[in-house]
Write a protein that holds these residues in place. Structure first.
Motif, PDB file in Angstrom:
ATOM      1  N   GLY A 158       0.816  -1.217   0.000  1.00 19.47           N
ATOM      2  CA  GLY A 158       0.000   0.000   0.000  1.00 19.47           C
ATOM      3  C   GLY A 158       0.844   1.260   0.000  1.00 19.47           C
ATOM      4  N   VAL A 159       2.093   1.138  -0.485  1.00 22.76           N
ATOM      5  CA  VAL A 159       2.966   2.313  -0.562  1.00 22.76           C
ATOM      6  C   VAL A 159       3.544   2.432  -1.984  1.00 22.76           C
ATOM      7  CG1 VAL A 159       3.650   2.251   1.865  1.00 22.76           C
ATOM      8  CG2 VAL A 159       5.042   1.051   0.189  1.00 22.76           C
ATOM      9  N   GLY A 160       4.085   3.592  -2.272  1.00 21.15           N
ATOM     10  CA  GLY A 160       4.804   3.797  -3.529  1.00 21.15           C
ATOM     11  C   GLY A 160       6.120   4.459  -3.188  1.00 21.15           C
ATOM     12  N   ILE A 161       7.218   3.883  -3.633  1.00 20.10           N
ATOM     13  CA  ILE A 161       8.533   4.384  -3.226  1.00 20.10           C
ATOM     14  C   ILE A 161       9.322   4.832  -4.449  1.00 20.10           C
ATOM     15  CG2 ILE A 161      10.730   3.765  -2.124  1.00 20.10           C
ATOM     16  CD1 ILE A 161       9.148   1.720  -0.450  1.00 20.10           C
ATOM     17  N   THR A 162       9.820   6.046  -4.401  1.00 18.01           N
ATOM     18  CA  THR A 162      10.657   6.571  -5.472  1.00 18.01           C
ATOM     19  C   THR A 162      12.010   6.961  -4.883  1.00 18.01           C
ATOM     20  OG1 THR A 162       8.672   7.524  -6.478  1.00 18.01           O
ATOM     21  CG2 THR A 162      10.802   8.304  -7.300  1.00 18.01           C
ATOM     22  N   THR A 163      13.068   6.374  -5.407  1.00 14.82           N
ATOM     23  CA  THR A 163      14.409   6.716  -4.913  1.00 14.82           C
ATOM     24  C   THR A 163      14.867   8.033  -5.536  1.00 14.82           C
ATOM     25  OG1 THR A 163      14.954   4.366  -4.731  1.00 14.82           O
ATOM     26  CG2 THR A 163      16.797   5.916  -4.698  1.00 14.82           C
ATOM     27  N   LEU A 164      15.246   8.973  -4.674  1.00 14.97           N
ATOM     28  CA  LEU A 164      15.756  10.259  -5.157  1.00 14.97           C
ATOM     29  C   LEU A 164      17.279  10.266  -5.150  1.00 14.97           C
ATOM     30  CD1 LEU A 164      13.273  12.626  -3.273  1.00 14.97           C
ATOM     31  CD2 LEU A 164      13.150  11.875  -5.646  1.00 14.97           C
ATOM     32  N   HIS A 165      17.849   9.494  -4.213  1.00 10.64           N
ATOM     33  CA  HIS A 165      19.315   9.387  -4.175  1.00 10.64           C
ATOM     34  C   HIS A 165      19.730   8.187  -3.333  1.00 10.64           C
ATOM     35  CE1 HIS A 165      23.519  10.483  -4.191  1.00 10.64           C
ATOM     36  NE2 HIS A 165      23.553  10.198  -2.903  1.00 10.64           N
ATOM     37  N   GLU A 166      20.816   7.535  -3.775  1.00 10.34           N
ATOM     38  CA  GLU A 166      21.458   6.521  -2.946  1.00 10.34           C
ATOM     39  C   GLU A 166      22.942   6.538  -3.281  1.00 10.34           C
ATOM     40  OE1 GLU A 166      19.736   2.605  -3.107  1.00 10.34           O
ATOM     41  OE2 GLU A 166      21.459   1.712  -2.086  1.00 10.34           O
ATOM     42  N   GLU A 167      23.778   6.610  -2.252  1.00 12.85           N
ATOM     43  CA  GLU A 167      25.217   6.589  -2.492  1.00 12.85           C
ATOM     44  C   GLU A 167      25.607   5.209  -3.029  1.00 12.85           C
ATOM     45  OE1 GLU A 167      27.736   9.228  -1.312  1.00 12.85           O
ATOM     46  OE2 GLU A 167      25.848  10.259  -1.691  1.00 12.85           O
ATOM     47  N   ASP A 168      26.732   5.140  -3.730  1.00 10.83           N
ATOM     48  CA  ASP A 168      27.201   3.857  -4.277  1.00 10.83           C
ATOM     49  C   ASP A 168      27.404   2.814  -3.179  1.00 10.83           C
ATOM     50  OD1 ASP A 168      27.133   4.908  -6.774  1.00 10.83           O
ATOM     51  OD2 ASP A 168      29.280   5.389  -6.850  1.00 10.83           O
ATOM     52  N   ASP A 169      27.783   3.282  -1.986  1.00 11.42           N
ATOM     53  CA  ASP A 169      28.015   2.323  -0.892  1.00 11.42           C
ATOM     54  C   ASP A 169      26.728   2.106  -0.070  1.00 11.42           C
ATOM     55  OD1 ASP A 169      27.718   4.650   0.534  1.00 11.42           O
ATOM     56  OD2 ASP A 169      29.672   4.557   1.545  1.00 11.42           O
ATOM     57  N   HIS A 170      25.600   2.559  -0.609  1.00  9.32           N
ATOM     58  CA  HIS A 170      24.254   2.397  -0.018  1.00  9.32           C
ATOM     59  C   HIS A 170      23.996   3.287   1.196  1.00  9.32           C
ATOM     60  CE1 HIS A 170      23.886  -0.845  -2.812  1.00  9.32           C
ATOM     61  NE2 HIS A 170      24.857  -1.533  -2.226  1.00  9.32           N
ATOM     62  N   SER A 171      24.932   4.174   1.519  1.00 11.39           N
ATOM     63  CA  SER A 171      24.654   5.103   2.621  1.00 11.39           C
ATOM     64  C   SER A 171      23.835   6.272   2.067  1.00 11.39           C
ATOM     65  CB  SER A 171      25.965   5.586   3.248  1.00 11.39           C
ATOM     66  OG  SER A 171      26.719   6.297   2.303  1.00 11.39           O
ATOM     67  N   LEU A 172      23.363   7.123   2.983  1.00 10.36           N
ATOM     68  CA  LEU A 172      22.646   8.344   2.610  1.00 10.36           C
ATOM     69  C   LEU A 172      21.620   8.120   1.500  1.00 10.36           C
ATOM     70  CD1 LEU A 172      25.568  10.908   2.703  1.00 10.36           C
ATOM     71  CD2 LEU A 172      23.904  10.397   4.484  1.00 10.36           C
ATOM     72  N   THR A 173      20.590   7.417   1.852  1.00 14.35           N
ATOM     73  CA  THR A 173      19.539   7.134   0.883  1.00 14.35           C
ATOM     74  C   THR A 173      18.358   8.089   1.100  1.00 14.35           C
ATOM     75  OG1 THR A 173      20.211   4.848   0.641  1.00 14.35           O
ATOM     76  CG2 THR A 173      17.900   5.332   0.183  1.00 14.35           C
ATOM     77  N   VAL A 174      17.863   8.648   0.023  1.00 14.69           N
ATOM     78  CA  VAL A 174      16.735   9.586   0.091  1.00 14.69           C
ATOM     79  C   VAL A 174      15.615   9.043  -0.795  1.00 14.69           C
ATOM     80  CG1 VAL A 174      15.989  11.979  -0.218  1.00 14.69           C
ATOM     81  CG2 VAL A 174      18.387  11.486   0.316  1.00 14.69           C
ATOM     82  N   SER A 202       5.733  11.560   1.901  1.00 14.43           N
ATOM     83  CA  SER A 202       6.747  12.092   2.801  1.00 14.43           C
ATOM     84  C   SER A 202       8.134  11.835   2.229  1.00 14.43           C
ATOM     85  CB  SER A 202       6.596  11.497   4.208  1.00 14.43           C
ATOM     86  OG  SER A 202       6.371  10.109   4.156  1.00 14.43           O
ATOM     87  N   LEU A 203       9.069  12.625   2.715  1.00 12.05           N
ATOM     88  CA  LEU A 203      10.453  12.578   2.238  1.00 12.05           C
ATOM     89  C   LEU A 203      11.294  11.900   3.320  1.00 12.05           C
ATOM     90  CD1 LEU A 203      12.548  13.744   0.131  1.00 12.05           C
ATOM     91  CD2 LEU A 203      12.783  15.657   1.731  1.00 12.05           C
ATOM     92  N   HIS A 204      11.901  10.759   2.973  1.00  6.22           N
ATOM     93  CA  HIS A 204      12.629   9.940   3.955  1.00  6.22           C
ATOM     94  C   HIS A 204      14.124   9.987   3.654  1.00  6.22           C
ATOM     95  CE1 HIS A 204       8.971   7.341   5.129  1.00  6.22           C
ATOM     96  NE2 HIS A 204       8.543   8.331   4.379  1.00  6.22           N
ATOM     97  N   THR A 205      14.902  10.326   4.660  1.00  2.60           N
ATOM     98  CA  THR A 205      16.359  10.296   4.522  1.00  2.60           C
ATOM     99  C   THR A 205      16.900   9.295   5.535  1.00  2.60           C
ATOM    100  OG1 THR A 205      16.316  12.630   3.927  1.00  2.60           O
ATOM    101  CG2 THR A 205      18.457  11.707   4.537  1.00  2.60           C
ATOM    102  N   TYR A 206      17.725   8.372   5.068  1.00  2.78           N
ATOM    103  CA  TYR A 206      18.264   7.312   5.931  1.00  2.78           C
ATOM    104  C   TYR A 206      19.795   7.349   5.932  1.00  2.78           C
ATOM    105  CZ  TYR A 206      13.630   5.233   5.227  1.00  2.78           C
ATOM    106  OH  TYR A 206      12.283   5.014   5.160  1.00  2.78           O
TER     107      TYR A 206
END
Ligand SMILES: [Fe+2]
Length: 192
Positions: free
Chosen positions: A55-71, A156-160
């Motif tokens: 029941g969600v829709g996810i669009t990746t705006l950014h992900e570092e090559d090493d998978h850190s800092l994902t938006v 919503s905008l998610h930063t991990y």
């Protein structure tokens, strides 16, 4: 003055380079996430496409090559939301963009000493509604659920600190009191 995703990412990379501890990192990211959420130039309608699995829709705006800092931008169904209580295995800063999302925070009730290593009891402890202009910070151990309590699909905008699909993250089964691995199909809506 507009604030773009690439400016946000470059600010994140700068902060990441300072190797701040988790709480300080989230506090530093918070105003930047609010600024990007408030800009809205990055938004497009395709981001509101919902995948039926959760029941969600996810669009990746950014992900570092090493998978850190994902938006990622996450759209939440106003009808059939099936995301269980879960953690992220990393810090998360979530800023409201559209609608009203009720974040319920859960806590472990057991001490982890059960003979079954997957045994986990969790219970809801607090709630926070987020809309445009609000942000919630969750440390690595935080467990939450989201309910869309507004009208229409929310976003919503998610930063991990890392892509949560590359961490040891869990979903919690509250009927059977157990924790299981949790992976979510990013970009399952093909919205990119
Ligand atoms: Fe989450």
């Amino acid at each position: 003055m507009s604030y773009t995703v690439s400016e946000f990412v470059s600010d994140l990379q700068h902060l990441h380079g300072q190797a701040l501890e988790e709480t300080a990192m989230m506090e530093a990211v918070k105003p930047l996430a609010l600024k990007l959420a408030g800009d809205g130039a990055w938004f497009n309608e395709k981001m509101l496409t919902i995948d039926d699995t959760l029941g969600v829709g996810i669009t990746t705006l950014h992900e570092e090559d090493d998978h850190s800092l994902t938006v990622i931008a996450v759209a939440w169904s106003d009808k059939d939301l099936k995301v269980p209580p879960h953690d992220h295995g990393t810090w998360a800063v979530v800023a409201g963009v559209r609608g009203i999302e009720r974040n319920t925070l859960w806590e472990r009730q057991d001490d982890g000493s059960h003979e079954d290593p997957d045994y986990a009891e969790v219970a809801p402890v607090s709630e926070l509604d987020i809309s445009l202009g609000d942000v919630i910070c969750m440390g690595s151990g935080a467990i939450h659920t989201v309910d869309n309590v507004g009208e229409g699909i929310s976003l919503s905008l998610h930063t991990y600190g890392r892509n949560p699909n590359t961490t040891e993250r869990h979903q919690y089964d509250t009927e059977n009191n157990c924790a299981k691995a949790f992976k979510v199909d990013f970009d399952s809506t093909g919205a990119n």
